[in-house]
Scaffold this active site. Structure first.
Site, PDB file in Angstrom:
ATOM      1  N   GLY A 227       0.834  -1.195   0.000  1.00 38.65           N
ATOM      2  CA  GLY A 227       0.000   0.000   0.000  1.00 38.65           C
ATOM      3  C   GLY A 227       0.868   1.244   0.000  1.00 38.65           C
ATOM      4  O   GLY A 227       2.015   1.205  -0.472  1.00 38.65           O
ATOM      5  N   SER A 228       0.351   2.308   0.566  1.00 40.84           N
ATOM      6  CA  SER A 228       1.059   3.584   0.477  1.00 40.84           C
ATOM      7  C   SER A 228       2.259   3.633   1.429  1.00 40.84           C
ATOM      8  O   SER A 228       2.294   2.946   2.454  1.00 40.84           O
ATOM      9  CB  SER A 228       0.111   4.728   0.829  1.00 40.84           C
ATOM     10  OG  SER A 228      -0.161   4.718   2.214  1.00 40.84           O
TER      11      SER A 228
ATOM     12  N   GLY B   3       2.525   2.329   5.281  1.00 42.42           N
ATOM     13  CA  GLY B   3       3.602   1.349   5.480  1.00 42.42           C
ATOM     14  C   GLY B   3       4.576   1.795   6.562  1.00 42.42           C
ATOM     15  O   GLY B   3       5.023   0.989   7.386  1.00 42.42           O
TER      16      GLY B   3
ATOM     17  N   GLU C 199       5.672  -3.306   0.963  1.00 42.61           N
ATOM     18  CA  GLU C 199       5.785  -2.992  -0.467  1.00 42.61           C
ATOM     19  C   GLU C 199       4.992  -1.726  -0.715  1.00 42.61           C
ATOM     20  O   GLU C 199       3.769  -1.723  -0.565  1.00 42.61           O
ATOM     21  CB  GLU C 199       5.200  -4.133  -1.308  1.00 42.61           C
ATOM     22  CG  GLU C 199       6.100  -5.331  -1.429  1.00 42.61           C
ATOM     23  CD  GLU C 199       7.479  -4.973  -1.928  1.00 42.61           C
ATOM     24  OE1 GLU C 199       7.630  -3.978  -2.662  1.00 42.61           O
ATOM     25  OE2 GLU C 199       8.412  -5.691  -1.558  1.00 42.61           O
TER      26      GLU C 199
ATOM     27  N   GLU D   5       4.078  10.158  -6.122  1.00 40.06           N
ATOM     28  CA  GLU D   5       3.294   9.109  -6.776  1.00 40.06           C
ATOM     29  C   GLU D   5       1.865   9.628  -6.979  1.00 40.06           C
ATOM     30  O   GLU D   5       1.188   9.983  -6.013  1.00 40.06           O
ATOM     31  CB  GLU D   5       3.274   7.847  -5.909  1.00 40.06           C
ATOM     32  CG  GLU D   5       2.590   6.689  -6.597  1.00 40.06           C
ATOM     33  CD  GLU D   5       2.593   5.408  -5.772  1.00 40.06           C
ATOM     34  OE1 GLU D   5       2.377   5.477  -4.552  1.00 40.06           O
ATOM     35  OE2 GLU D   5       2.818   4.329  -6.365  1.00 40.06           O
TER      36      GLU D   5
END
Ligand code: UN1
Length: 496
Positions: free
Chosen positions: A227-228, A232, A249, A384
């Site tokens: 996720g983000s 995270g 991740e 992102e």
């Protein structure tokens, strides 16, 4: 009445203790209600973790190849259900059916791969420094784990974690994204029908606070998250404090370098798929195109023409290339970045707006968007966006291309298009990323290969393939002394 779904705890489908629910709707048509799902709370998480803890000793003891048989059945059932699942996934999260079929196929490949690994959970035997003694390193499961995943690969990405974890003998509590709870439920049904024993795999639906409670639960040994980077980092901090194993991740700002000697037709197909596939909502999306100045203008024209021809629409319909964004907040976020890109001086050469019109209704569609004249310090070069926005840079050399490619906090995927074998091998070493594609876009992971990133994208672990088994196992070092006497390492048999 909307369909009502439940959690799956200890082999039983059950509502949240609070009986509260939340609604999942289709991003292509927000009036289409997929279902009502349990808005779980701490009590549900506690039950699920307890069930997973109780099931752990039995699952750990089950011979790994027996666990593998269940994983093979999971692969068979996913194969049987692939088309139906893909349609349900598209309805809930928007990407085209062709893509959701690929998503299920990735899960099938992962199931068979993980099953095969259950006959290969190799340890090592190593000579001892002492006589009549044998040293071994055997692999054991980590324990009870929490799995939290995103909605964009709602079946494939959970299975990258869940299947290797089960193969290695761990028991799990899975919290899917609240944007794709139906996908999580469908995957869980497959596991149930394949005969995963009660308590070994549990599903708890709900929002971020469910994940937070899971992460902080004292009976959880490990967390695996996709996720983000923001979420995270919190999971990582909580796990660090409690000494829990943790695999993260997270985001990407993946560059594709196109050199002056590239096969431009090939690169064109690659950039369209990389930037606008899944509506740009992949952590591996090609969000930066770093183009050699000799081919920049002609290539950008080609991309603009081809992107204009992409058909936006409901991913369930034939002929659609690009589905909707996941929700209104995603539209707002992409619009925000388009505005910032313009304010900071990049040239908006295509798209930039929410798409509406024929057949698009109230869906969260967004035009494929291209910025040129992007400079490394611009926001759209760094953050992102998770939408169909491509930022294009013009460079005069390979060195400059690599410098720009590496100038980001993220390091997931990367790509270079060139015919020059020397340059492509240099790029494999020079690009700071967990994944590098040569003459392919930044997306296209295969199930048996490690998947993950460096820098702020990850924390040193890998999903996928044998990389995942490194996370889901602990080394147990075993010494067997058959000398019949006390032997002291570092003291016996050593010259003064
Ligand atoms: C992700 O975006 O979270 O290779 C994963 C790929 C996909 C996986 C993407 N198979 O891009």
């Amino acid at each position: 009445m909307a369909d009502l779904f439940t959690n799956y705890i200890d082999g039983t489908w059950q509502p949240a203790a609070s009986e509260q629910t939340f609604t999942s709707t289709s991003p292509a048509d927000p009036s289409d209600v997929v279902g009502e799902f349990p808005a779980s709370g701490p009590a549900d998480v506690d039950r699920a973790v307890e069930a997973a803890r109780a099931a752990f000793p039995g699952w750990k003891k089950t011979p790994a190849p027996e666990r593998g048989k269940i994983l093979r059945r999971i692969g068979d059932l996913l194969t049987e259900r692939k088309s139906d699942m893909a349609r349900a996934m598209t309805r809930e999260m928007g990407k085209t059916v062709e893509e959701t079929k690929g998503d299920v196929q990735e899960a099938i490949d992962t199931a068979y791969y993980a099953a095969s690994e259950t006959r290969r959970l190799f340890g090592t035997t190593v000579p001892s420094e002492l006589p009549d003694k044998m040293n071994m390193d055997i692999l054991q499961p980590v324990g009870v784990a929490g799995v939290i995943t995103a909605w964009n690969f709602p079946v494939a990405v959970p299975t990258w974690k869940i299947f290797p974890a089960l193969a290695a003998g761990n028991t799990l509590v899975f919290k899917p994204s609240e944007e794709a709870p139906h996908c999580g439920a469908l995957l869980t049904e497959v596991l149930e029908d394949a005969g995963v024993p009660d308590g070994v795999f549990n599903l708890v639906q709900g929002a971020g606070k469910v994940g937070a409670h899971l992460t902080e639960h004292p009976e959880i040994d490990a967390m695996a998250f996709t996720g983000s980077s923001e979420v995270g980092a919190k999971i990582g901090a909580a796990c660090g404090r409690d000494n829990k194993k943790c695999s993260l991740e997270m985001g990407g700002k993946n560059p594709m370098i196109v050199m002056e000697d590239a096969d431009l037709d090939l690169a064109l197909e690659g950039v369209l798929w990389g930037a606008f596939g899944t509506t740009g909502q992949r952590c591996t999306a090609t969000s930066r195109l770093i183009c050699h100045e000799d081919v920049h203008d002609a290539f950008v024209e080609q991309i603009k023409d081809a992107a204009t021809d992409l058909v936006l629409g409901d991913g369930l319909e034939e002929g659609v290339d690009v589905g909707p964004l996941i929700k209104q907040a995603a539209v707002d976020k992409v619009e925000h970045y388009v505005g910032v890109g313009q304010e900071e001086g990049a040239d908006l050469v295509l798209g930039g707006s929410r798409a509406s019109g024929d057949g698009l209704g109230d869906g969260f569609f967004f035009e494929p968007t291209i910025f040129t004249g992007v400079e490394p310090d611009m926001t759209i070069a760094q953050e992102e966006i998770f939408g169909p926005v491509l930022s294009v840079f013009s460079v005069s050399s390979y060195e400059e291309a690599v410098e720009i490619a590496n100038d980001t906090r993220y390091g997931l995927s990367s790509s270079i298009y060139t015919q020059d074998v020397t340059r492509s091998f240099r790029a494999m070493q020079d690009l700071e990323a967990g994944i590098t594609y040569v003459n392919g876009p930044t997306i296209g992971a295969e199930a048996h290969m490690p998947f993950g990133g460096v820098k702020d994208t990850g924390n040193g672990h890998r999903d996928g393939g044998y990389g995942a088994f490194e996370f889901w196992t602990e080394h147990k070092t075993v010494y067997v002394d058959f000398s019949g006497r006390l032997q002291k390492a570092q003291m016996d048999n050593v010259d003064d």
